[in-house]
Scaffold this active site. Structure first.
Site, mmCIF file in Angstrom:
data_model
loop_
_atom_site.group_PDB
_atom_site.id
_atom_site.type_symbol
_atom_site.label_atom_id
_atom_site.label_comp_id
_atom_site.label_asym_id
_atom_site.label_seq_id
_atom_site.Cartn_x
_atom_site.Cartn_y
_atom_site.Cartn_z
ATOM 1 N N TYR A 9 -87.302 -14.897 -44.543
ATOM 2 C CA TYR A 9 -87.713 -13.787 -44.314
ATOM 3 C C TYR A 9 -87.228 -12.651 -43.828
ATOM 4 C CZ TYR A 9 -90.983 -17.554 -42.023
ATOM 5 O OH TYR A 9 -91.556 -18.446 -41.841
ATOM 6 N N HIS A 35 -88.508 -26.288 -46.120
ATOM 7 C CA HIS A 35 -89.557 -24.864 -46.154
ATOM 8 C C HIS A 35 -90.138 -24.929 -47.554
ATOM 9 C CE1 HIS A 35 -90.098 -19.902 -45.226
ATOM 10 N NE2 HIS A 35 -91.111 -20.965 -45.513
#
Length: 314
Positions: free
Chosen positions: A47, A131
């Site tokens: 992010y 992830h």
């Protein structure tokens, strides 16, 4: 594992997701989440190329460490030296100072976590997720998961899990490993209940916590209108029509579709927390208000009678 039940804060938005968010706006969003009683915060190196972790860590340093739960992710290792320009191709309006390298090896997992701890300003995190290992299943099961298990046994992390935008591989992790928690994004919503077939009942059977992300399916359930996004692309006409009809039903029952979408995500006993991404204090307050809104049983009945919802939940 004890995971704060209820609404959680997804920190992708404060990393300038799609458009710029200032340091002050990001700080105010996290502060608003704390003020509204949110105690679970999720981030990732992906992010904003680490910006989310830096901003989240800075804001959380104002609060007692023992009073919140924080999760981050491994699998995308950040390496310096990317080409000049921005990171908008990956969704973030930040300078492309680093490049992402898929890495689920034991060494990669540790190096990635070390970087996260430094950016967060913490000596440990409560949860670490693999992830998006969709295209790296072999390495994730063979290397990444055992590495997380070792970190958990050493006390470097409190709990381990996997975060994905699909239910099938998450179900495999729940069945075949000793994960504590899984983060399922977009697959248990008013528009997509694919997690209900196997993932959610298996999680209940195995005692694994489920965190739900993507409650609004990237936008369509928050504001169903032409051009709205579903799974990060423009929503197909059939889904737009369905969402519009759900919104009309919500209005008839005196609520918003956002409130119904959040309530639905919490309706299954496997679900411990629902993450919402917010870019500002106002967005946090709106999500908290919607989450606290009771949804009438008559609304769910209408959705079932009109064929807009086919599950037994809520």
């Amino acid at each position: 594992m004890t995971l704060p039940r209820g609404l959680g804060f997804g920190a992708a938005g404060i990393a300038s997701l799609y458009t710029e968010v200032t340091d002050e706006q990001a700080h105010d969003a996290v502060s608003a989440a704390w003020r509204r009683g949110i105690r679970y915060y999720d981030t990732a190196p992906h992010y904003g190329l680490g910006l989310s972790e830096r901003r989240l860590g800075a804001a959380l340093r104002e609060h007692p460490r023992g009073e919140y739960t924080v999760s981050t992710k491994v699998g995308r290792r950040l390496e310096p030296g990317a080409d000049a320009g921005d990171d908008l191709a990956n969704g973030f309006a930040v300078p492309a100072t680093h490049r992402r390298v898929w890495d689920f090896t034991a060494d990669g997992v540790r190096r990635t976590l070390d970087g996260s701890l430094e950016r967060l300003g913490l000596d440990r995190v409560d949860i670490v997720y693999l992830h998006d290992p969709d295209d790296h299943a072999e390495s994730a099961f063979r290397d990444g998961y055992p590495a997380l298990e070792k970190l958990r046994s050493e006390g470097v992390v409190g709990a381990i899990g996997v975060g994905m935008n699909q239910a099938e591989m998450l179900t495999r992790f729940v069945r075949d490993t000793d994960v504590d928690v899984v983060l399922c994004a977009g697959r248990w919503t008013l528009l997509d209940q694919s997690a209900r077939t196997a993932l959610l009942p298996t999680a209940v059977e195995r005692g694994v916590c489920v965190v739900v992300g993507g409650a609004f399916n990237s936008g369509l359930l928050a504001d169903p209108r032409p051009g709205a996004t579903y799974n990060y692309v423009e929503a197909p006409a059939v889904l737009l029509d369905k969402a519009v009809r759900m919104e009309e039903a919500a209005r008839r029952h005196g609520i918003t579709l956002r409130a119904a979408a959040l309530a639905f995500c919490m309706a299954h006993p496997a679900v411990s927390s629902v993450l919402v991404g917010a870019r500002s204090a106002d967005e946090v307050d709106d999500c908290a208000d919607q989450f606290a809104t009771p949804v009438p049983a008559a609304f769910w009945l209408e959705l079932r009678e009109t064929g807009l919802l086919v599950t037994e939940e809520p």
